[in-house]
Design a protein around this motif. Structure first.
Motif, short mmCIF file in Angstrom:
data_model
loop_
_atom_site.label_atom_id
_atom_site.label_comp_id
_atom_site.label_asym_id
_atom_site.label_seq_id
_atom_site.Cartn_x
_atom_site.Cartn_y
_atom_site.Cartn_z
N GLN A 25 -5.98 -10.68 10.52
CA GLN A 25 -5.81 -9.57 9.59
C GLN A 25 -6.78 -8.44 9.90
O GLN A 25 -6.43 -7.27 9.83
CB GLN A 25 -6.00 -10.07 8.16
N THR A 156 -1.14 -4.29 2.51
CA THR A 156 -0.16 -3.97 3.55
C THR A 156 -0.11 -2.47 3.80
O THR A 156 -0.08 -2.02 4.95
CB THR A 156 1.23 -4.47 3.14
N TRP A 159 -3.25 -1.31 5.70
CA TRP A 159 -3.19 -1.67 7.12
C TRP A 159 -2.24 -0.73 7.85
O TRP A 159 -2.53 -0.27 8.95
CB TRP A 159 -2.71 -3.11 7.29
N ARG A 160 -1.08 -0.45 7.24
CA ARG A 160 -0.10 0.38 7.90
C ARG A 160 -0.59 1.81 8.10
O ARG A 160 -0.31 2.44 9.12
CB ARG A 160 1.19 0.38 7.08
N HIS A 197 3.70 -6.63 -3.52
CA HIS A 197 4.37 -5.92 -2.43
C HIS A 197 4.24 -4.41 -2.65
O HIS A 197 3.95 -3.95 -3.75
CB HIS A 197 5.85 -6.31 -2.36
#
Length: 278
Positions: A25, A156, A159-160, A197
């Motif tokens: 990660q 997420t 990170w993106r 999410h």
């Protein structure tokens, strides 16, 4: 004209600590950050188009930038998830623009298409909006400095994108407010628990369910926010599910959420086919 807002109280939300990142990660986060940096450097030497309309040789043309620099307006009436259904008024939310047409293209390009060159323009827009909202925030006792708290992004999304983009908006907002409201500062007091999410593509009901119990005050920030007036900052207001979850978590920790500031807001149904008008 100065506006005043009622104090709010919420139930406590359990917030277990996030697990430590694995080596994979951490490597993913570094890799995505480097990719974003390379894209940003590339745009310095290659021709760019306006993110809103595609006009050549300019990252953001004056016509597409204009809605984001318009005077901020109250927009909470278009966010059903901000309504507590208990007779209390929804959280006040200000935004300069509607999230349609070129404005939507600009924000999406900044967040998800590597257009780091738009960051300065959007920072200028939120700073200008903050300065205009400042008089409405002066109703609070100035002996208690205002905290600016950015809505937390999912792991997420960070990170993106390679960084916390909304966190940057929060810092710029606090800096713009501080001359008018001395002591104002930004703090990333909220976090998203692991397992949630991204909100992109979800409807109103799904957004609320996705965030149920997912937003919490960081353990180190609980004493910091207690009894403090808080202005939330986010990029876009859609259903209001994110801001509502942030408000619940902060109120449970003893903060008094006085409102929210965003770059753009989705207009009410029936008014979404127009252009970028405010």
């Amino acid at each position: 004209m100065t506006e005043t807002f009622p104090e709010r109280g919420r139930s406590t939300i359990a917030a277990p600590a996030a697990p430590a990142l694995s080596s994979a990660q951490r490597a993913s986060r570094v890799g995505r950050g480097l990719c974003r940096a390379v894209l940003g450097v590339g745009r310095l030497v290659l021709p760019v188009d306006c993110a809103g309309c595609g006009a050549p040789d300019v990252p953001l043309c004056p016509a597409c930038a204009a809605p984001l620099r318009a005077p901020p307006r109250r927009r909470e009436d278009a966010a059903p998830r901000l309504d507590t259904m208990d007779g209390r008024m929804p959280l006040p939310v200000w935004a300069p623009a509607q999230y349609v047409g070129p404005v939507r293209e600009i924000v999406v390009s900044w967040k998800d298409r590597g257009r780091a060159d738009l960051g300065r323009h959007l920072a200028d827009a939120i700073a200008a909006a903050a300065r205009q909202v400042a008089p409405a925030l002066e109703a609070w006792d100035q002996s208690t400095p205002l905290l600016v708290v950015p809505a937390p992004s999912s792991a997420t999304a960070r990170w993106r994108r390679g960084e916390d983009l909304v966190g940057r908006l929060g810092a710029v907002t606090a800096q713009a407010l501080e001359p008018r409201l001395p002591g104002t500062r930004s703090t990333r007091a909220l976090r998203r628990r692991w397992g949630g999410h991204d909100q992109v593509g979800l409807g109103a009901r799904s957004r609320g369910a996705n965030l149920a119990g997912q937003v919490a005050v960081r353990r180190a920030a609980r004493l910091q926010v207690g009894g403090q007036p808080v202005l939330l900052v986010d990029d876009v207001l859609t259903t209001g599910a994110t801001l509502a979850a942030c408000e619940r978590a902060l109120s449970a920790a003893g903060a008094v959420v006085v409102g929210a500031l965003v770059l753009a807001a989705t207009p009410p149904p029936g008014r979404r086919s127009g252009g970028t008008g405010t």
